[in-house]
Write a protein that holds these residues in place. Structure first.
Motif, short mmCIF file in Angstrom:
data_model
loop_
_atom_site.label_atom_id
_atom_site.label_comp_id
_atom_site.label_asym_id
_atom_site.label_seq_id
_atom_site.Cartn_x
_atom_site.Cartn_y
_atom_site.Cartn_z
N LEU A 170 37.40 29.22 58.01
CA LEU A 170 38.19 28.24 58.20
C LEU A 170 39.73 28.11 58.35
N LEU A 171 40.31 28.83 57.29
CA LEU A 171 41.64 29.18 57.35
C LEU A 171 42.26 29.85 58.55
N ALA A 172 41.39 30.82 58.88
CA ALA A 172 41.80 31.72 60.20
C ALA A 172 41.83 30.92 61.44
N VAL B 121 44.10 27.77 46.73
CA VAL B 121 42.84 28.42 46.06
C VAL B 121 42.69 30.10 46.67
N MET B 122 42.90 30.13 47.85
CA MET B 122 42.70 31.75 48.40
C MET B 122 43.81 32.75 47.85
N ASP B 123 44.90 31.79 47.74
CA ASP B 123 46.40 32.67 47.29
C ASP B 123 45.84 33.15 45.80
N GLN B 124 45.10 32.21 44.95
CA GLN B 124 44.86 32.70 43.68
C GLN B 124 43.73 33.82 43.59
N VAL B 125 42.85 33.67 44.61
CA VAL B 125 41.92 34.57 44.71
C VAL B 125 42.51 36.04 45.04
N THR B 126 43.49 36.05 45.90
CA THR B 126 44.06 37.30 46.21
C THR B 126 44.75 37.77 45.16
N ALA B 127 45.41 36.80 44.33
CA ALA B 127 46.17 37.60 43.13
C ALA B 127 44.92 38.16 42.19
N MET B 128 43.89 37.36 41.98
CA MET B 128 43.09 37.93 41.18
C MET B 128 42.45 39.24 41.64
N ASN B 129 42.04 39.43 42.75
CA ASN B 129 41.49 40.73 43.63
C ASN B 129 42.41 41.78 43.21
N ALA B 130 43.97 41.52 43.31
CA ALA B 130 45.02 42.57 43.16
C ALA B 130 44.79 43.02 41.66
N GLY B 131 44.84 41.81 40.83
CA GLY B 131 44.72 42.31 39.41
C GLY B 131 43.45 43.19 38.99
N LEU B 132 42.51 42.79 39.43
CA LEU B 132 41.21 43.51 39.30
C LEU B 132 41.30 45.02 39.98
N GLN B 133 41.78 45.00 40.91
CA GLN B 133 42.01 46.44 41.58
C GLN B 133 42.78 47.32 40.64
N ALA B 134 44.04 46.61 40.10
CA ALA B 134 44.79 47.46 39.22
C ALA B 134 44.06 47.82 38.10
N LEU B 135 43.42 47.03 37.66
CA LEU B 135 42.68 47.07 36.22
C LEU B 135 41.81 48.25 36.56
N ARG B 136 41.14 48.35 37.49
CA ARG B 136 40.19 49.28 37.87
C ARG B 136 40.75 50.79 37.94
#
Length: 292
Positions: free
Chosen positions: A11-13, A73-88
């Motif tokens: 939708l955003l795209a 919401v998608m900005d927050q999801v992007t930030a969460m994904n970046a954090g999860l990748q860093a933790l991994r």
């Protein structure tokens, strides 16, 4: 109900690019897949979010409202994904190792060198403890992988053999057993005050199982160097890994005594079935088992 984030991305795209086809291209999916995601979202919420025409696609007033909410919401999801990748990434660099004395001193340095060659960013932490403590650390989650030197393997942990070791009974050159021609019997070993590792160590468990009776203890010590020094000082015969005394035997500082006991023992790596191993830990397992 929770919005479908993949449909929200489409939708955003579409809002930005004005075309479902271009939106699909940006998201690396097919146009039918992009259209299906939008239709599914519209059907789920009973709304028309996109007006489709031969000249392109644009959002309805409802679609623009949803897109406005979705952007943050998608900005927050992007930030969460970046954090999860860093933790991994951090997790995959780490490996907490607990190893008993012989493996830590004679095998682990080469394994860690090979690990560094394959994963230069690895951050291994090595604790040198006896076999009983290795098992307890794995059970408590304070170690990721453990290495022990005993036949007494726990059933609640995953295990894999990484090699074999043999214990040696060694004495000072002046000891009465140093020049004997026949093997020392188990009865003689049981009667002689010995220099031994502490209960709970793999060395002690292997020796006690082979002797099948309580030994007479002249000295208990938690390090191989202490056992070797005690034997050289004439305190009594010492039971140690044959790997640890090879140089002392070659230099004539100690004499290995032949016995009628089977003093072979497996070297085993252990880990918990319930915890995901980091990539670094998995590579170390392959190195230790000779599969890489």
């Amino acid at each position: 109900m929770t919005p479908d984030l993949e449909a929200v991305e489409v939708l955003l795209a579409v809002d930005e690019l004005g075309s479902i086809g271009r939106a699909a291209e940006r998201l690396a999916i097919t146009q039918p897949a992009a259209s299906a995601r939008l239709r599914s979202m519209e059907a789920r919420w009973g709304l028309t979010l996109v007006e489709r025409s031969a000249r392109g696609s644009h959002l309805t007033s409802d679609g623009r409202a949803v897109a406005g909410w979705a952007a943050s919401v998608m900005d927050q999801v992007t930030a969460m994904n970046a954090g999860l990748q860093a933790l991994r990434r951090d997790h995959d660099r780490d490996v907490r190792i607990a190893a008993s004395l012989t493996i830590a001193g004679f095998l682990m340095p080469a394994w860690l060198g090979a690990l560094r060659g394959q994963r230069p960013d690895a951050s291994p932490q090595l604790a040198v403890v006896n076999s009983a403590e290795v098992i307890e650390r794995l059970r408590s989650g304070t170690a990721d992988v453990g290495f022990i030197e005993t036949t007494d393997l726990p059933e609640d942990l995953a295990t894999r053999r990484v090699g074999t070791d043999t214990l040696a009974v060694v004495v000072a050159p002046g000891h009465q057993w140093a020049t004997r021609d026949s093997p020392v019997t188990d009865a003689e070993l049981a009667a002689e005050p010995l220099v031994l590792r502490e209960p709970g160590s793999g060395t002690r468990r292997t020796f006690d199982a082979a002797l099948a009776r309580m030994p007479v203890v002249a000295l208990e010590a938690g390090s191989t160097a202490s056992l070797i020094g005690a034997a050289q000082a004439g305190i009594g015969p010492a039971v140690v890994s044959a790997r640890a005394v090879r140089g002392h035997l070659d230099r004539g500082e100690l004499v290995e005594v032949e016995t009628d006991l089977d003093l072979r023992r497996p070297l085993t790596v252990l880990w918990s079935w319930d915890r995901r191993l980091s990539v670094t830990a998995e590579v170390l397992l392959l190195i230790a088992t000779g599969k890489t």
